[in-house]
Design a protein around this motif. Structure first.
Motif, mmCIF file in Angstrom:
data_model
loop_
_atom_site.group_PDB
_atom_site.id
_atom_site.type_symbol
_atom_site.label_atom_id
_atom_site.label_comp_id
_atom_site.label_asym_id
_atom_site.label_seq_id
_atom_site.Cartn_x
_atom_site.Cartn_y
_atom_site.Cartn_z
ATOM 1 N N PRO A 272 0.914 -1.179 -0.071
ATOM 2 C CA PRO A 272 0.081 -0.033 0.130
ATOM 3 C C PRO A 272 0.771 1.263 -0.084
ATOM 4 C CG PRO A 272 -0.988 -1.653 1.386
ATOM 5 C CD PRO A 272 0.297 -2.020 1.015
ATOM 6 N N GLU A 273 2.019 1.177 0.892
ATOM 7 C CA GLU A 273 2.804 2.488 0.702
ATOM 8 C C GLU A 273 3.354 2.700 -0.336
ATOM 9 O OE1 GLU A 273 5.000 -0.743 3.196
ATOM 10 O OE2 GLU A 273 2.878 0.133 3.113
ATOM 11 N N ASP A 274 3.747 1.761 -1.305
ATOM 12 C CA ASP A 274 4.212 2.100 -2.603
ATOM 13 C C ASP A 274 3.108 2.664 -3.417
ATOM 14 O OD1 ASP A 274 6.667 0.531 -2.102
ATOM 15 O OD2 ASP A 274 5.706 -1.352 -2.717
ATOM 16 N N TYR A 275 2.047 2.320 -3.389
ATOM 17 C CA TYR A 275 1.211 2.906 -4.295
ATOM 18 C C TYR A 275 0.839 4.294 -3.882
ATOM 19 C CZ TYR A 275 0.197 -1.266 -6.935
ATOM 20 O OH TYR A 275 0.479 -2.365 -7.792
ATOM 21 N N LEU A 276 0.787 4.519 -2.430
ATOM 22 C CA LEU A 276 0.737 5.949 -2.134
ATOM 23 C C LEU A 276 1.960 6.912 -2.503
ATOM 24 C CD1 LEU A 276 -0.301 5.652 1.480
ATOM 25 C CD2 LEU A 276 -1.745 6.627 -0.321
ATOM 26 N N LEU A 277 3.134 6.184 -2.585
ATOM 27 C CA LEU A 277 4.438 6.868 -3.139
ATOM 28 C C LEU A 277 4.148 7.194 -4.447
ATOM 29 C CD1 LEU A 277 7.271 7.980 -2.676
ATOM 30 C CD2 LEU A 277 8.199 5.821 -3.460
ATOM 31 N N PHE A 278 3.717 6.404 -5.322
ATOM 32 C CA PHE A 278 3.378 6.363 -6.803
ATOM 33 C C PHE A 278 2.409 7.509 -6.927
ATOM 34 C CE2 PHE A 278 2.043 3.543 -10.642
ATOM 35 C CZ PHE A 278 2.219 4.827 -11.577
ATOM 36 N N ALA A 279 1.181 7.752 -5.988
ATOM 37 C CA ALA A 279 0.341 8.731 -6.262
ATOM 38 C C ALA A 279 0.996 9.943 -5.826
ATOM 39 C CB ALA A 279 -0.888 8.498 -5.274
ATOM 40 N N ASP A 280 1.865 10.249 -4.981
ATOM 41 C CA ASP A 280 2.593 11.430 -4.919
ATOM 42 C C ASP A 280 3.248 11.618 -6.005
ATOM 43 O OD1 ASP A 280 1.553 11.455 -2.070
ATOM 44 O OD2 ASP A 280 3.654 10.605 -1.283
ATOM 45 N N HIS A 281 4.073 10.593 -6.685
ATOM 46 C CA HIS A 281 4.723 11.056 -7.959
ATOM 47 C C HIS A 281 4.043 11.657 -8.923
ATOM 48 C CE1 HIS A 281 9.044 10.233 -6.891
ATOM 49 N NE2 HIS A 281 8.411 9.156 -6.187
ATOM 50 N N VAL A 282 2.440 11.141 -9.188
ATOM 51 C CA VAL A 282 1.522 11.603 -9.983
ATOM 52 C C VAL A 282 1.247 12.928 -9.767
ATOM 53 C CG1 VAL A 282 -0.576 11.187 -10.988
ATOM 54 C CG2 VAL A 282 0.978 9.390 -10.691
ATOM 55 N N GLY A 283 1.059 13.177 -8.285
ATOM 56 C CA GLY A 283 0.744 14.534 -7.946
ATOM 57 C C GLY A 283 1.672 15.655 -8.258
ATOM 58 N N LYS A 284 3.052 15.101 -8.191
ATOM 59 C CA LYS A 284 4.264 16.217 -8.373
ATOM 60 C C LYS A 284 4.122 16.531 -9.764
ATOM 61 C CE LYS A 284 7.488 14.622 -4.936
ATOM 62 N NZ LYS A 284 8.396 13.595 -4.757
ATOM 63 N N ALA A 285 3.686 15.436 -10.762
ATOM 64 C CA ALA A 285 3.832 15.858 -12.182
ATOM 65 C C ALA A 285 2.460 16.903 -12.485
ATOM 66 C CB ALA A 285 3.589 14.580 -13.152
ATOM 67 N N VAL A 286 1.378 16.659 -11.776
ATOM 68 C CA VAL A 286 0.231 17.574 -12.113
ATOM 69 C C VAL A 286 0.544 18.791 -11.515
ATOM 70 C CG1 VAL A 286 -2.090 18.192 -11.185
ATOM 71 C CG2 VAL A 286 -1.498 15.741 -11.489
ATOM 72 N N SER A 287 1.588 19.379 -10.705
ATOM 73 C CA SER A 287 1.879 20.368 -10.314
ATOM 74 C C SER A 287 2.856 21.163 -10.842
ATOM 75 C CB SER A 287 1.848 20.631 -8.755
ATOM 76 O OG SER A 287 2.671 19.974 -8.348
ATOM 77 N N SER A 288 3.663 20.521 -11.733
ATOM 78 C CA SER A 288 4.948 20.954 -12.315
ATOM 79 C C SER A 288 4.811 20.766 -13.940
ATOM 80 C CB SER A 288 6.091 19.962 -11.854
ATOM 81 O OG SER A 288 7.073 20.294 -12.504
ATOM 82 N N GLU A 289 5.878 21.592 -14.521
ATOM 83 C CA GLU A 289 6.227 21.869 -15.869
ATOM 84 C C GLU A 289 7.103 20.477 -16.076
ATOM 85 O OE1 GLU A 289 4.709 23.726 -18.168
ATOM 86 O OE2 GLU A 289 3.268 24.510 -16.679
ATOM 87 N N GLU A 290 7.808 19.895 -15.228
ATOM 88 C CA GLU A 290 8.734 19.118 -15.188
ATOM 89 C C GLU A 290 8.266 17.656 -15.257
ATOM 90 O OE1 GLU A 290 11.952 19.725 -16.596
ATOM 91 O OE2 GLU A 290 11.205 21.811 -16.808
ATOM 92 N N PRO A 291 8.746 16.465 -15.912
ATOM 93 C CA PRO A 291 8.090 15.086 -15.475
ATOM 94 C C PRO A 291 8.670 14.660 -14.070
ATOM 95 C CG PRO A 291 9.290 15.168 -17.509
ATOM 96 C CD PRO A 291 9.682 16.526 -16.899
#
Length: 140
Positions: free
Chosen positions: A24-43
């Protein structure tokens, strides 16, 4: 998170098939990385326990979720280049990626089992030209 990439023969040719295994914590980390991409111009890039890197890019012109397994240059001059793809790229608009982020957070709260990435949203679609992903949640 561990990622397995397989190639499967279908009537329309050779296709990629991906399996992700995570706690479960791996999927939360994955979700955090997706969130970073949403709020950034960079991958946003996320390493895995396998040889694969997940790279998430916001592209506002992408009205559906698109994924592909590629190499760094996205150039394939030989069959060896094709077989050595190690970057799992994810593209979508901010809204599409936000829906994926919510799906991954929800997935982290489920029991042992798996879901498919194509189930990420009722509102947005998953590209037919993308490989199917099976997302396993492992409770140990």
């Amino acid at each position: 998170m561990r990622i397995e990439a397989r190639q499967m023969f279908r009537p329309n040719g050779l296709i990629d098939d991906l399996v992700l295994y995570g706690k479960p914590e791996d999927y939360l980390l994955f979700a955090d990385h997706v969130g970073k991409a949403v709020s950034s111009e960079e991958p946003s890039s996320m390493a895995s326990d396998s040889d694969f890197v997940v790279e998430i890019t916001r592209e506002d012109a992408k009205a559906e979720l698109f994924t592909s397994l590629q190499n760094k240059q996205n150039e394939y001059f030989s069959f060896g280049d094709w077989n050595n793809r190690t970057i799992l790229r994810i593209y979508g608009s901010g809204s599409v990626l936000s829906a994926l982020q919510s799906f991954l957070r929800d997935l982290s709260g489920r029991r042992d089992g798996y879901s498919y990435i194509s189930e990420y949203s009722e509102r947005y679609s998953y590209s037919r030209n993308s490989p199917e992903w099976r997302l396993h949640v492992e409770i140990t």
